[in-house]
Design a protein around this motif. Sequence first.
Motif, mmCIF file in Angstrom:
data_model
loop_
_atom_site.group_PDB
_atom_site.id
_atom_site.type_symbol
_atom_site.label_atom_id
_atom_site.label_comp_id
_atom_site.label_asym_id
_atom_site.label_seq_id
_atom_site.Cartn_x
_atom_site.Cartn_y
_atom_site.Cartn_z
ATOM 1 N N UNK A 1 0.789 -1.234 0.000
ATOM 2 C CA UNK A 1 0.000 0.000 0.000
ATOM 3 C C UNK A 1 0.821 1.283 0.000
ATOM 4 N N UNK A 2 1.990 1.253 0.626
ATOM 5 C CA UNK A 2 2.776 2.485 0.744
ATOM 6 C C UNK A 2 3.812 2.636 -0.373
ATOM 7 N N UNK A 3 3.842 1.685 -1.310
ATOM 8 C CA UNK A 3 4.885 1.691 -2.338
ATOM 9 C C UNK A 3 4.832 2.940 -3.206
ATOM 10 N N UNK A 4 3.627 3.313 -3.614
ATOM 11 C CA UNK A 4 3.499 4.477 -4.496
ATOM 12 C C UNK A 4 4.012 5.739 -3.812
ATOM 13 N N UNK A 5 3.674 5.910 -2.540
ATOM 14 C CA UNK A 5 4.134 7.094 -1.811
ATOM 15 C C UNK A 5 5.650 7.084 -1.629
ATOM 16 N N UNK A 6 6.193 5.911 -1.318
ATOM 17 C CA UNK A 6 7.639 5.807 -1.107
ATOM 18 C C UNK A 6 8.404 6.123 -2.387
ATOM 19 N N UNK A 7 7.975 5.550 -3.501
ATOM 20 C CA UNK A 7 8.662 5.798 -4.757
ATOM 21 C C UNK A 7 8.427 7.220 -5.248
ATOM 22 N N UNK A 8 7.269 7.773 -4.911
ATOM 23 C CA UNK A 8 7.002 9.166 -5.243
ATOM 24 C C UNK A 8 8.042 10.062 -4.574
ATOM 25 N N UNK A 9 8.333 9.759 -3.320
ATOM 26 C CA UNK A 9 9.338 10.521 -2.579
ATOM 27 C C UNK A 9 10.719 10.354 -3.209
ATOM 28 N N UNK A 10 11.038 9.143 -3.632
ATOM 29 C CA UNK A 10 12.342 8.885 -4.239
ATOM 30 C C UNK A 10 12.491 9.646 -5.554
ATOM 31 N N UNK A 11 11.437 9.649 -6.372
ATOM 32 C CA UNK A 11 11.496 10.364 -7.652
ATOM 33 C C UNK A 11 11.672 11.863 -7.424
ATOM 34 N N UNK A 12 10.956 12.401 -6.443
ATOM 35 C CA UNK A 12 11.103 13.824 -6.120
ATOM 36 C C UNK A 12 12.529 14.114 -5.659
ATOM 37 N N UNK A 13 13.064 13.223 -4.834
ATOM 38 C CA UNK A 13 14.438 13.382 -4.359
ATOM 39 C C UNK A 13 15.428 13.335 -5.515
ATOM 40 N N UNK A 14 15.203 12.404 -6.445
ATOM 41 C CA UNK A 14 16.085 12.286 -7.606
ATOM 42 C C UNK A 14 16.063 13.559 -8.442
ATOM 43 N N UNK A 15 14.878 14.131 -8.606
ATOM 44 C CA UNK A 15 14.753 15.360 -9.388
ATOM 45 C C UNK A 15 15.411 16.539 -8.672
ATOM 46 N N UNK A 16 15.219 16.635 -7.362
ATOM 47 C CA UNK A 16 15.876 17.692 -6.586
ATOM 48 C C UNK A 16 17.392 17.560 -6.672
ATOM 49 N N UNK A 17 17.859 16.328 -6.599
ATOM 50 C CA UNK A 17 19.291 16.066 -6.692
ATOM 51 C C UNK A 17 19.842 16.540 -8.030
ATOM 52 N N UNK A 18 19.111 16.258 -9.099
ATOM 53 C CA UNK A 18 19.564 16.660 -10.424
ATOM 54 C C UNK A 18 19.613 18.180 -10.560
ATOM 55 N N UNK A 19 18.576 18.858 -10.076
ATOM 56 C CA UNK A 19 18.577 20.329 -10.111
ATOM 57 C C UNK A 19 19.730 20.890 -9.293
ATOM 58 N N UNK A 20 19.949 20.303 -8.148
ATOM 59 C CA UNK A 20 21.040 20.721 -7.269
ATOM 60 C C UNK A 20 22.382 20.591 -7.982
ATOM 61 N N UNK A 21 22.585 19.449 -8.632
ATOM 62 C CA UNK A 21 23.830 19.205 -9.360
ATOM 63 C C UNK A 21 23.963 20.135 -10.560
ATOM 64 N N UNK A 22 22.835 20.399 -11.222
ATOM 65 C CA UNK A 22 22.863 21.270 -12.390
ATOM 66 C C UNK A 22 23.313 22.676 -12.057
ATOM 67 N N UNK A 23 22.802 23.209 -10.962
ATOM 68 C CA UNK A 23 23.216 24.548 -10.545
ATOM 69 C C UNK A 23 24.690 24.558 -10.146
ATOM 70 N N UNK A 24 25.116 23.496 -9.484
ATOM 71 C CA UNK A 24 26.527 23.392 -9.093
ATOM 72 C C UNK A 24 27.427 23.391 -10.331
ATOM 73 N N UNK A 25 27.101 22.530 -11.285
ATOM 74 C CA UNK A 25 27.956 22.365 -12.461
ATOM 75 C C UNK A 25 27.979 23.614 -13.336
ATOM 76 N N UNK A 26 26.803 24.139 -13.653
ATOM 77 C CA UNK A 26 26.755 25.288 -14.558
ATOM 78 C C UNK A 26 27.333 26.539 -13.917
ATOM 79 N N UNK A 27 27.198 26.658 -12.606
ATOM 80 C CA UNK A 27 27.796 27.808 -11.931
ATOM 81 C C UNK A 27 29.293 27.865 -12.154
ATOM 82 N N UNK A 28 29.940 26.712 -12.079
ATOM 83 C CA UNK A 28 31.391 26.664 -12.246
ATOM 84 C C UNK A 28 31.806 26.763 -13.709
ATOM 85 N N UNK A 29 31.031 26.137 -14.585
ATOM 86 C CA UNK A 29 31.339 26.231 -16.013
ATOM 87 C C UNK A 29 31.190 27.678 -16.497
ATOM 88 N N UNK A 30 30.100 28.325 -16.109
ATOM 89 C CA UNK A 30 29.874 29.709 -16.540
ATOM 90 C C UNK A 30 30.939 30.647 -15.984
#
Length: 453
Positions: free
Chosen positions: A278-307
């Motif tokens: 029953x809780x699988x959808x909520x748990x994976x929903x949290x993981x996907x959100x975390x993965x997306x936040x992680x990617x945005x976080x990394x993107x700002x880090x990388x582009x800040x230094x490249x720019x």
Amino acid sequence: MRTQTDDGYLPALGNRQIQMIAIGGAIGVGLFLGAGGRLAAAGPALVLSYAAAGVAAFFVMRALGELVLYRPVSGSFVEYAGEFIGPWAAFASGWMYWINWAFTGIAELTAIAAYVHYWAPAFPQWLTAVLALTVVMTVNLLSVRLFGELEFWFAMLKVLAISVFLVVGLVLVVFAVGQAGPHNLVSHGGFFPTGFPLVLMSLQSVVFAYASIELVGITAGETARPREVMPKAINGVVWRIAIFYVGSVLLLGMVLPWTSYEAGTSPFVTVFSGMGVPWAADAMNLVVITAALSSCNSGLYATGRILRSMAMKREAPRFAGALSSRHVPIGGIVFTAAMFLAGLVLFYFMPERAFNIATAVASLGVITTWGVLVYCQLRLRRTGHRSDFPMPGTPWTNWLTLAFLALVVLLMPFADADQRLAFYLVPCLFVAIAVGWWRRTVYRRRVPAQAEA
């Protein structure tokens, strides 16, 4: 007290954080979210696309490793492009990498908004995206140590989620629980149920799934003992690709028939929901959100230094070169965040297609970056340089990897409408970068002339 580098940064990232950043860079919504739609389109043979792209990614990372040990620098491949190809290549690759992350950020924010909407359907999705962007921008502006620590825990959660799935999936397949079993790979229309061409057409989205594995190279300029840490981090990419990506997709194809998956739904949620958890959808929903936040976080880090690296050479707006008192490239980070925000207009007008369009355009930047890294390593070898961490099979593996990347681009106009749109943007990007380079060249000619006058 830590001594700052020649670029003005502080080497605040340790081995623990670099290892997890390397892991986290190879796990994102491309797998957690995108694999469902690709399985529904290509069937079990999708695993071949992941394997082929994984081999290319491995050689890209080994090329990066050789370059990083040759000269650890925060500007990463932009600096290498300038040294081994020419200033124009540094300019073009830097902006293509920025385009990659600009559109990746749009895709990730779109995913975050969609998945928070699952929990709070009445909450405005655009506001969710803005709040998520505010969080990751604040983290990046505060300090690189905070960025590294947050990425460590983001990556830990993603790895834990994938590991749980791998264990559960393997148990289901071995003991033939429910529909699970190797027969699912061939019993629903065969291994190529929709034909081999669709497997080829999936390569673009699969390459995007591997995007940001090169981020570990950008951290070199802020890494303590890079010559010791980097080879370990880069070598780890091999088994992560084999297990987390190829292994996960193979298990997804065996746990359920490929017809059970659908676009817009995480295949991992599909699997666990099918088990009646029953809780699988909520748990994976949290993981996907975390993965997306992680990617945005990394993107700002990388582009800040490249720019900032580009701004120091007057190849990007001057304010992008600003460094805060915390030794953070504040100008580049804010510039990219503004693009993330502007890109949300795409989500407003085309909510159903925004994610796929953004990832398709981002893939062009990924392919450019990978191609530059592989070619720069080839040029490095031609200088007679011998590395303690050599890329296997060079120069043959270089040319094979470049051929594979070219194939991915050439297939895009024959795929879906979103990939075609991205492909048709190539001439526009080419013209925009060419005009930018021309303006930069004219400016540099004028400055000495004015100085002499």
